[in-house]
Write an enzyme that holds these catalytic residues in place. Structure first.
Site, PDB file in Angstrom:
ATOM      1  N   ASP A  59       3.779  -6.191   3.439  1.00 20.28           N
ATOM      2  CA  ASP A  59       3.610  -5.049   4.346  1.00 20.28           C
ATOM      3  C   ASP A  59       4.585  -5.223   5.501  1.00 20.28           C
ATOM      4  O   ASP A  59       5.068  -6.321   5.766  1.00 20.28           O
ATOM      5  CB  ASP A  59       2.156  -4.985   4.843  1.00 20.28           C
ATOM      6  CG  ASP A  59       1.737  -3.578   5.255  1.00 20.28           C
ATOM      7  OD1 ASP A  59       2.613  -2.734   5.502  1.00 20.28           O
ATOM      8  OD2 ASP A  59       0.510  -3.333   5.344  1.00 20.28           O
ATOM      9  N   HIS A  77       0.814  -1.228   0.000  1.00 16.87           N
ATOM     10  CA  HIS A  77       0.000   0.000   0.000  1.00 16.87           C
ATOM     11  C   HIS A  77       0.844   1.273   0.000  1.00 16.87           C
ATOM     12  O   HIS A  77       1.854   1.359   0.693  1.00 16.87           O
ATOM     13  CB  HIS A  77      -1.014  -0.005   1.148  1.00 16.87           C
ATOM     14  CG  HIS A  77      -0.426   0.066   2.533  1.00 16.87           C
ATOM     15  ND1 HIS A  77      -0.228   1.264   3.180  1.00 16.87           N
ATOM     16  CD2 HIS A  77      -0.037  -0.889   3.404  1.00 16.87           C
ATOM     17  CE1 HIS A  77       0.268   1.032   4.389  1.00 16.87           C
ATOM     18  NE2 HIS A  77       0.402  -0.263   4.554  1.00 16.87           N
ATOM     19  N   ASP A  95       6.442   2.043   6.216  1.00 17.19           N
ATOM     20  CA  ASP A  95       5.159   1.338   6.151  1.00 17.19           C
ATOM     21  C   ASP A  95       4.282   2.125   5.201  1.00 17.19           C
ATOM     22  O   ASP A  95       3.806   3.198   5.568  1.00 17.19           O
ATOM     23  CB  ASP A  95       4.547   1.261   7.553  1.00 17.19           C
ATOM     24  CG  ASP A  95       3.128   0.750   7.544  1.00 17.19           C
ATOM     25  OD1 ASP A  95       2.709   0.167   6.548  1.00 17.19           O
ATOM     26  OD2 ASP A  95       2.434   0.949   8.555  1.00 17.19           O
ATOM     27  N   GLU A 103      -5.149   1.243   2.907  1.00 18.35           N
ATOM     28  CA  GLU A 103      -4.841   0.228   3.913  1.00 18.35           C
ATOM     29  C   GLU A 103      -4.882   0.781   5.326  1.00 18.35           C
ATOM     30  O   GLU A 103      -5.371   0.129   6.242  1.00 18.35           O
ATOM     31  CB  GLU A 103      -3.465  -0.392   3.626  1.00 18.35           C
ATOM     32  CG  GLU A 103      -3.236  -1.732   4.323  1.00 18.35           C
ATOM     33  CD  GLU A 103      -2.820  -1.602   5.777  1.00 18.35           C
ATOM     34  OE1 GLU A 103      -3.011  -2.572   6.541  1.00 18.35           O
ATOM     35  OE2 GLU A 103      -2.309  -0.540   6.176  1.00 18.35           O
ATOM     36  N   GLU A 104      -4.347   1.987   5.503  1.00 18.52           N
ATOM     37  CA  GLU A 104      -4.214   2.528   6.863  1.00 18.52           C
ATOM     38  C   GLU A 104      -5.561   2.763   7.545  1.00 18.52           C
ATOM     39  O   GLU A 104      -5.624   2.926   8.755  1.00 18.52           O
ATOM     40  CB  GLU A 104      -3.396   3.831   6.855  1.00 18.52           C
ATOM     41  CG  GLU A 104      -1.937   3.654   6.460  1.00 18.52           C
ATOM     42  CD  GLU A 104      -1.097   2.877   7.481  1.00 18.52           C
ATOM     43  OE1 GLU A 104      -1.647   2.449   8.518  1.00 18.52           O
ATOM     44  OE2 GLU A 104       0.093   2.691   7.215  1.00 18.52           O
ATOM     45  N   HIS A 135       4.785   3.445  12.716  1.00 17.68           N
ATOM     46  CA  HIS A 135       3.845   4.544  12.832  1.00 17.68           C
ATOM     47  C   HIS A 135       4.437   5.703  13.624  1.00 17.68           C
ATOM     48  O   HIS A 135       3.723   6.476  14.236  1.00 17.68           O
ATOM     49  CB  HIS A 135       2.494   4.077  13.399  1.00 17.68           C
ATOM     50  CG  HIS A 135       1.698   3.332  12.360  1.00 17.68           C
ATOM     51  ND1 HIS A 135       0.413   2.908  12.553  1.00 17.68           N
ATOM     52  CD2 HIS A 135       2.017   2.970  11.098  1.00 17.68           C
ATOM     53  CE1 HIS A 135      -0.028   2.310  11.459  1.00 17.68           C
ATOM     54  NE2 HIS A 135       0.933   2.329  10.568  1.00 17.68           N
TER      55      HIS A 135
HETATM   56 ZN   LIG Z   1       1.157  -1.066   6.405  1.00 17.24          ZN
END
Ligand SMILES: [Zn+2]
Length: 351
Positions: free
Chosen positions: A243, A71, A188, A222-223, A323
């Protein structure tokens, strides 16, 4: 023929990708980048209505398909309120905490295409003014964007063209160290997007005949949970999400191996496919770790949840401090690149 994996090239590609702002909902620029990359390789692509990108490489077997996803959407924010003090209140996009963006430089993308820079700060940042600057909670109420413009009230902000609903992206602060690390926000999942783009490039360069028709979905939601849960052909049997591997206390994932996820918050991944991925790693001297990600979902679990009858799997490079201020090492990228390469050339499992 180019060397593969060419990790230098992968790192440069990651750098380019993380430098294109793309919070979920604001991904058209980065999708266009991927589209142009693939078009140059003469790979046919199409966009789905949600704005994701699908590239298909026909294989020897056209009755059974494979799908791989990564993603391009990232964490970000939206302007929640144009405040009377000349600052902006934010609403977060994706799962993270306010403390991970404190002090971060950001960009505000107005609906008429202008970009303003700013800094995300606690209202009570100045230690010369606020006695409890360190103790106040990092939350929506207390944090705000200081725009790099001479504005002191809401009218002046609006005069710039900034309005509720404008997307806000965070400075990735990408850096490649000379000892193999790459640190940046949004590894990510842009690290994996780069890995898939590099894989497609290699397949084209080597003119490899794939055993099965294989779709590559660059997903863009995706998030926020629903990710790559559509545009899966009825012929698709195996679906592999690429991922990030999640690191932390008690996790086996690290920045040097490819992480094979056995279970996340959505439940176990397909046992047969997981075992095949391990077998491929062992047969090809690929360093891997099996792991469980406690608070995690993927494009593959989103596809399962939306009712697709598929064999699903999840692998990816190990990303530290996900994150927030993320980092990985080229060894992890190399191991992941090797595994996806051997995977697309392998036979399907019998399920
Ligand atoms: Zn991810």
């Amino acid at each position: 023929m180019a060397m593969y994996p060419n990790v230098q090239e992968t790192k440069e590609l990651i750098k380019e990708l993380v430098s294109i702002p793309s919070p979920t909902g604001f991904t058209s620029k980065v999708i266009q980048f991927a589209e142009e990359y693939l078009t140059k390789l003469q790979v046919e692509t199409k966009r789905n209505r949600k704005g994701g990108l699908i590239a298909t490489i026909p294989g020897a077997n056209t009755n059974e398909h494979r799908m791989l996803t990564a993603h391009v959407d990232t964490l970000g924010a939206m302007v929640k309120e144009v405040k009377s003090n000349g600052r902006l209140k934010l609403d977060l996009i994706g799962g993270f905490r306010y403390n991970s963006i404190e002090g971060e430089y950001c960009e505000i993308h107005t609906s008429n295409g202008k970009v303003y820079t700013g800094t995300i700060l606690m209202r009570q940042t100045s230690v010369h003014v606020y006695k409890d600057a360190g103790k106040a909670e990092r939350n929506q109420e207390n944090m705000e964007v200081r725009i790099d413009a001479e504005v002191t009230n809401a009218e002046e902000i609006r005069a710039l063209g900034i309005e509720v609903g404008d997307f806000v992206s965070f400075d990735p602060r990408v850096e490649i160290t000379d000892n193999g690390f790459i640190k940046s926000r949004h590894l990510d999942d842009k690290a994996s997007v780069a890995i898939l783009l590099q894989l497609i490039k290699r397949l084209k360069e080597e003119n490899v005949q794939l055993p099965y028709t294989t779709h590559f979905l660059i997903s863009n939601n995706e998030e926020i949970g629903y990710g790559g849960n559509s545009n899966i052909t009825p012929e698709t049997v195996e679906y592999l999400a690429v991922d990030m591997g999640a690191m932390g206390d008690g996790q086996s994932t690290d920045e040097y191996t490819v992480s094979i996820c056995v279970k996340d918050a959505s439940g176990p991944y397909h046992y047969g496919l997981r075992k095949r991925l391990v077998e491929l790693a062992e047969n090809n001297s690929i360093e891997y770790k099996l792991d469980i990600y406690p608070y995690y979902g993927s494009d593959a679990s989103a596809a399962i949840k939306s009712g697709h009858d598929i064999v699903h799997g999840l692998i990816g490079p190990g990303i530290d401090s996900s994150h927030a201020f993320e980092r990985t090492h080229e060894k992890s990228l190399i191991n992941t690149e090797k595994l996806v390469y051997h995977y697309v050339l392998s036979d399907m499992i019998s399920y």
